[in-house]
Design an enzyme around this catalytic site. Structure first.
Site, PDB file in Angstrom:
ATOM      1  N   ARG A  59      -8.494   4.252 -13.458  1.00 28.45           N
ATOM      2  CA  ARG A  59      -7.706   5.460 -13.754  1.00 28.45           C
ATOM      3  C   ARG A  59      -6.527   5.157 -14.672  1.00 28.45           C
ATOM      4  O   ARG A  59      -6.028   6.063 -15.349  1.00 28.45           O
ATOM      5  CB  ARG A  59      -7.272   6.141 -12.451  1.00 28.45           C
ATOM      6  CG  ARG A  59      -8.432   6.801 -11.713  1.00 28.45           C
ATOM      7  CD  ARG A  59      -7.981   7.490 -10.445  1.00 28.45           C
ATOM      8  NE  ARG A  59      -7.402   6.595  -9.474  1.00 28.45           N
ATOM      9  CZ  ARG A  59      -8.103   5.853  -8.612  1.00 28.45           C
ATOM     10  NH1 ARG A  59      -9.425   5.945  -8.587  1.00 28.45           N
ATOM     11  NH2 ARG A  59      -7.502   5.043  -7.762  1.00 28.45           N
ATOM     12  N   GLU A  96      -3.687  -1.837  -1.275  1.00 30.89           N
ATOM     13  CA  GLU A  96      -3.339  -1.064  -0.072  1.00 30.89           C
ATOM     14  C   GLU A  96      -4.540  -1.116   0.880  1.00 30.89           C
ATOM     15  O   GLU A  96      -4.390  -1.136   2.087  1.00 30.89           O
ATOM     16  CB  GLU A  96      -3.002   0.380  -0.473  1.00 30.89           C
ATOM     17  CG  GLU A  96      -2.402   1.209   0.639  1.00 30.89           C
ATOM     18  CD  GLU A  96      -2.147   2.646   0.227  1.00 30.89           C
ATOM     19  OE1 GLU A  96      -2.410   2.999  -0.938  1.00 30.89           O
ATOM     20  OE2 GLU A  96      -1.704   3.426   1.081  1.00 30.89           O
TER      21      GLU A  96
HETATM   22  P1  AMP Z   1      -1.337  -1.102  -5.089  1.00 32.91           P
HETATM   23  O1  AMP Z   1      -1.818  -2.410  -5.634  1.00 32.91           O
HETATM   24  O2  AMP Z   1      -1.238  -1.103  -3.603  1.00 32.91           O
HETATM   25  O3  AMP Z   1      -0.037  -0.663  -5.761  1.00 32.91           O
HETATM   26  O4  AMP Z   1      -2.440  -0.031  -5.422  1.00 32.91           O
HETATM   27  C1  AMP Z   1      -2.485   0.591  -6.649  1.00 32.91           C
HETATM   28  C2  AMP Z   1      -3.889   0.804  -7.135  1.00 32.91           C
HETATM   29  O5  AMP Z   1      -4.745   1.315  -6.122  1.00 32.91           O
HETATM   30  C3  AMP Z   1      -3.903   1.812  -8.264  1.00 32.91           C
HETATM   31  O6  AMP Z   1      -4.835   1.374  -9.233  1.00 32.91           O
HETATM   32  C4  AMP Z   1      -4.323   3.101  -7.599  1.00 32.91           C
HETATM   33  O7  AMP Z   1      -5.198   3.822  -8.427  1.00 32.91           O
HETATM   34  C5  AMP Z   1      -5.014   2.693  -6.305  1.00 32.91           C
HETATM   35  N1  AMP Z   1      -4.476   3.368  -5.118  1.00 32.91           N
HETATM   36  C6  AMP Z   1      -3.831   2.784  -4.087  1.00 32.91           C
HETATM   37  N2  AMP Z   1      -3.492   3.655  -3.138  1.00 32.91           N
HETATM   38  C7  AMP Z   1      -3.912   4.853  -3.583  1.00 32.91           C
HETATM   39  C8  AMP Z   1      -3.820   6.196  -3.058  1.00 32.91           C
HETATM   40  N3  AMP Z   1      -3.249   6.452  -1.877  1.00 32.91           N
HETATM   41  N4  AMP Z   1      -4.333   7.204  -3.796  1.00 32.91           N
HETATM   42  C9  AMP Z   1      -4.909   6.943  -4.997  1.00 32.91           C
HETATM   43  N5  AMP Z   1      -5.027   5.714  -5.541  1.00 32.91           N
HETATM   44  C10 AMP Z   1      -4.539   4.674  -4.845  1.00 32.91           C
END
Ligand code: AMP
Length: 172
Positions: A59, A96
């Site tokens: 995305r 996450e």
């Molecule tokens: P992080 O590494 O935890 O900051 O996760 C970010 C990545 O995971 C990004 O590429 C987001 O597109 C995806 N992502 C993580 N959590 C979500 C969420 N709650 N909704 C949509 N995309 C998420």
């Protein structure tokens, strides 16, 4: 940014139970909103002499490509493991939900180039941190990290301390 926030759809328990997925497709299908998001992000970096926009699969590509075009910068994709055809640098990171490995072509960035990292959403910051480390491993200078959405309650900014972070739509 309340009008933009209203265009983002919450999907509970996707892709796994306990996660509220922020669905940006409902924002993307509104032409004026998509234009506004890209324009606002571009305005933020208009005077930062960005050489390269590095966007994160998948995305991040949606916003990173028009941003690169608007900033007259190169576009470099960071992809999930095994997708890029030439020689790569790789970095494993925590999500996450789960873990993953990111890759970038080793010759994608020249030493000293000014790099803006772009993704749709900042959650825990693991993905963005790994990307910043990939950029720096080939000699790029990270001038900022830009996100459309920030889940502030997950404190991703703390993992990105030392880097300038910008986000448009915040969930406290
Ligand atoms: P992080 O590494 O935890 O900051 O996760 C970010 C990545 O995971 C990004 O590429 C987001 O597109 C995806 N992502 C993580 N959590 C979500 C969420 N709650 N909704 C949509 N995309 C998420």
């Amino acid at each position: 940014m309340e009008h933009l926030k209203q265009l983002i759809r919450d999907i509970p328990d996707f892709p796994i139970p306990g996660i509220i997925f922020k669905d940006i497709t409902t924002l993307l299908k509104e032409a004026d909103a998509f234009v506004e998001v890209v324009d606002r992000m571009a305005a933020e970096y208009a005077d930062q002499a960005v050489d390269v926009v590095v966007a994160i699969e998948s995305r991040g590509f949606i916003f990173g490509a028009p941003l690169a075009y608007k900033l007259n910068a190169s576009f470099v994709p960071v992809r999930k493991f095994g997708k890029l055809p030439a020689q790569t640098v790789t970095k494993e990171y925590a999500l996450e939900y789960g873990t993953s490995t990111l890759e970038m072509h080793v010759d994608a960035i020249q030493e000293g180039q000014r790099v803006l990292i772009v993704d749709d959403l900042l959650a825990t910051g693991g993905t963005a941190r790994a990307t910043a480390e990939l950029v720096e491993s080939v000699g790029g200078h990270v001038v900022g990290l830009a996100f459309v959405v920030e889940l502030c309650f997950l404190s991703g900014r703390e993992k990105l301390s030392g880097y300038p972070v910008f986000s448009l739509i915040k969930y406290e």
